[in-house]
Enzyme design. Structure first.
Site, PDB file in Angstrom:
ATOM      1  CB  SER A   1      -1.064  -0.015   1.209  1.00  0.00           C
ATOM      2  OG  SER A   1      -1.884   1.002   1.235  1.00  0.00           O
ATOM      3  CG  ASP A  16      -2.715   4.052  -1.443  1.00  0.00           C
ATOM      4  OD1 ASP A  16      -3.450   3.970  -2.562  1.00  0.00           O
ATOM      5  OD2 ASP A  16      -2.967   3.428  -0.414  1.00  0.00           O
ATOM      6  CG  ASP A  43      -6.488   0.987  -0.733  1.00  0.00           C
ATOM      7  OD1 ASP A  43      -5.566   1.977  -0.500  1.00  0.00           O
ATOM      8  OD2 ASP A  43      -6.313   0.207  -0.006  1.00  0.00           O
TER       9      ASP A  43
END
Length: 453
Positions: free
Chosen positions: A103, A243, A247
């Site tokens: 992430s 990012d 998401d």
């Protein structure tokens, strides 16, 4: 249920080269996933997507080998956002989806998270079964039962068409608007510019040159400095930042104002209430600004708080019959549109609201008054959970809460993904916030030193 050994709040995550983010572990994990899925289906199918980290190649190959060894077929998606993998798992009728991504973390980290056939996070029982299989003996598969791998070459187009289908109204009133897109050198580096160009916007893109090492490095939703500068330089109407795994969404207005996840939840909730679309309570987290909660209450919108993390927001939305929730970090859930948070979908829903109301984001949140809030991340060598649960620290926290009363809140929590204790305080008075947050952060450091953290 026994404590999970490998799965955390958002899959399995860590530093590349250290357990569990090694090729050896990924091989065992792939085999375990295949074995668990094989209990329900003779020939399970698993989709694998990844972000742009250099370690993704290594982990993808190891997972593929483990899955094939357990008799599962694999569909390789290549660089693909987390929400795209969730959608494609569902639309391709896969038995599971895997995302290789850490992430918003730097390239040195990576992670592996799983989706169910419905495109949702796995439930605890399935994760427990996979963990048990990871450490168990490998089950022999006959050569004729080994899995095969193939690539889904048109995955980007399928996903972009899905996103467009989520809109209830035309974006034609915004045609020609100038957008700056920051894809964080991550999984959305091709998808994001393509989507908005196809919708008729003038797009200037940054963060779209991944080299395996620059994901989230000075760009993206976790650092909007570059986006804000580019919006000012180009005279754009709006800046949109994703990012690394696509998401999350952060927005910068033409005047340079940040519109974060709290703002987006608020403006969507108000518009959906006016249009009759909103159902159930809006769900935030313990970190959602108190000003958001008070503003929603004044508008007659029920608000509930979940623990930090989209898994917990999703769970509370499902339990309470809600459709809208999110976090200040830019992670929004719109469950009548998608099964997971999606930065590109969030951007479309914002643009749709702008097209229908004729208002820019700053006007849509003009009546929102936030409480001053300050967070200090205290980095530790180890033992963040033990430090956060220390009786002396909890006593200091209680003393601050007693002093603030109804005028503010104190949040003290260990990070679920990094060796940090996060100290957050919000109150009506900014000076009071700063005084208390500095004192409590110092207390965290003192407790950590005493405990050897």
């Amino acid at each position: 249920m026994s404590k999970r050994r490998y799965f955390g709040t958002d899959g399995i995550r860590g530093r590349v080269g250290s357990e569990p983010i090694t090729p050896e572990f990924a091989l065992r994990l792939g085999r375990a996933i295949g074995e668990v899925l094989h209990r329900e289906r003779e020939r399970p199918s698993v989709l694998i997507g990844k972000d742009t980290r250099v370690s993704g190649y290594m982990l993808e190959s190891a997972l593929e080998a483990g899955l094939a060894a357990a008799g599962a077929d694999i569909v390789l998606l290549g660089p693909m956002t987390t929400p795209a993998v969730a959608f494609l798992t569902r639309s391709q009728r896969g038995d599971a989806g895997i995302v290789i991504s850490a992430s918003h973390n730097p390239f040195e980290d990576n992670g592996i998270k799983l989706f169910s056939a419905a495109g949702e996070k796995l439930d605890d029982a399935i994760e427990a079964a996979i963990e048990e299989a990871i450490d168990g003996p490998a089950q022999a598969i006959a050569p004729g039962q080994l899995g095969k791998a193939r690539r889904l070459d048109d995955a980007p187009g399928r996903y972009l068409e899905f996103l467009k289908s989520r809109l209830d109204a035309s974006l034609a009133p915004l045609t020609g608007m100038r957008l700056v897109i920051d894809a964080a050198h991550g999984a959305g580096y091709r998808l994001a510019p393509m989507l908005f160009e196809e919708l008729g916007f003038h797009v200037h893109a940054i963060g779209v040159d991944p080299n395996g090492f620059n994901i989230n490095d000075g760009v993206g939703a976790t650092d909007i400095t570059a986006l804000r500068a580019e919006v000012a330089r180009t005279g754009a109407d709006l800046g949109l930042a994703l990012d690394g795994d696509g998401d999350r969404l952060m927005v910068v207005t033409g005047e340079g104002r940040l519109v974060d996840g709290d703002d987006l939840v608020y403006l969507l909730a108000r518009h959906w209430q006016d249009s009759g679309r909103l159902r159930g309570p809006v769900v935030g987290t313990v970190m959602t600004n108190l000003g958001i909660e008070r503003a929603l209450e004044r508008a007659g919108i029920s608000f509930r708080r979940a623990a930090v993390g989209d898994r917990h927001v999703h769970q509370l939305l499902k339990e309470s019959g809600g459709i809208l929730g999110g976090e200040a970090s830019g992670h929004l859930l719109c469950l009548d549109k998608a099964t997971t948070g999606d930065g590109l979908l969030s951007a479309l829903l914002l643009l749709e609201t702008m097209a229908l109301t004729g208002k820019r984001p700053e006007a849509l949140v003009a009546d929102l008054h936030r409480y001053p809030q300050r967070t200090i991340n205290v980095r530790l060598e180890r033992g963040a959970k033990a430090v956060a649960a220390d009786p002396e620290l909890l006593s200091a926290k209680a003393a601050v809460e007693a002093e603030l009363g109804e005028r503010g809140r104190v949040i003290l929590r260990p990070s679920g993904t990094e060796p940090l204790v996060r100290v957050t305080i919000e109150a009506e008075d900014a000076a009071e916030v700063e005084r208390h947050v500095q004192a409590l952060a110092a207390e965290v450091k003192a407790v950590a030193a005493r405990l050897g953290g």
